[in-house]
Write an enzyme that holds these catalytic residues in place. Structure first.
Site, short mmCIF file in Angstrom:
data_model
loop_
_atom_site.label_atom_id
_atom_site.label_comp_id
_atom_site.label_asym_id
_atom_site.label_seq_id
_atom_site.Cartn_x
_atom_site.Cartn_y
_atom_site.Cartn_z
N SER A 275 27.45 -0.01 2.77
CA SER A 275 28.20 0.94 2.49
C SER A 275 27.97 2.13 3.66
CB SER A 275 27.70 1.39 1.17
OG SER A 275 28.45 2.74 0.79
N TYR B 31 21.34 5.15 -4.12
CA TYR B 31 22.26 4.40 -3.79
C TYR B 31 22.33 4.21 -2.05
CZ TYR B 31 26.90 2.21 -2.82
OH TYR B 31 27.89 1.59 -2.30
#
Length: 143
Positions: free
Chosen positions: A30, A43
């Site tokens: 990501s 995250y």
């Protein structure tokens, strides 16, 4: 970390005995792994860990001829993304609009656009691509 790191490690451990020379591991990263993201520090750290695993696995797997690459999407219009805003369509549309405003190309990615990057990395067209991180984010991480 269980989903984004531990599960990746265990999945790769189980997949490696099944893989042949010339195989390709494609990990899901990501842009959060290399950019700051408010309220998503864990995250972000988990996606940075995935990128670090790929760097080491490139070296670990070189004798086996298995390539390892990472696809790091930006905001992609998925159910999981919009549900972060809650249950109402108004809130979900608001989140999608806000995130799109952060992307230089002016919109969120369609899942099929990310899939095309994965398809390239899985194909022989990318046979000399190894250890790379492909950022598919409409330019967001570049500005």
């Amino acid at each position: 970390f269980n989903r984004n790191v531990r599960a990746v490690v265990f999945t790769v451990q189980k997949a490696l005995p099944l893989m042949q020379k010339g195989g390709s591991l494609i990990l899901n990263g990501s842009i959060a792994g290399s950019t700051g993201t408010p309220a998503f520090s864990i995250y972000s750290a988990s996606k940075a860990a995935v990128r670090a695993l790929a760097r080491s696995w490139v070296l670990d797997l070189k004798e086996r001829g298995i390539r390892v690459n990472v696809v790091s999407p930006g905001a992609t219009l998925t159910t999981g993304l919009v549900e972060l805003a809650g249950d109402t369509k108004e809130a979900q549309d608001g989140l999608a609009s806000y995130l799109a405003s952060l992307v230089p190309i002016g919109r969120l990615a369609a899942p099929s656009e990310i899939a095309k990057v994965v398809t390239f990395l899985a194909s022989d067209d990318s046979s000399f691509v190894n250890g790379a991180e492909f950022t598919a984010d409409g330019g967001q991480a570049q500005v």
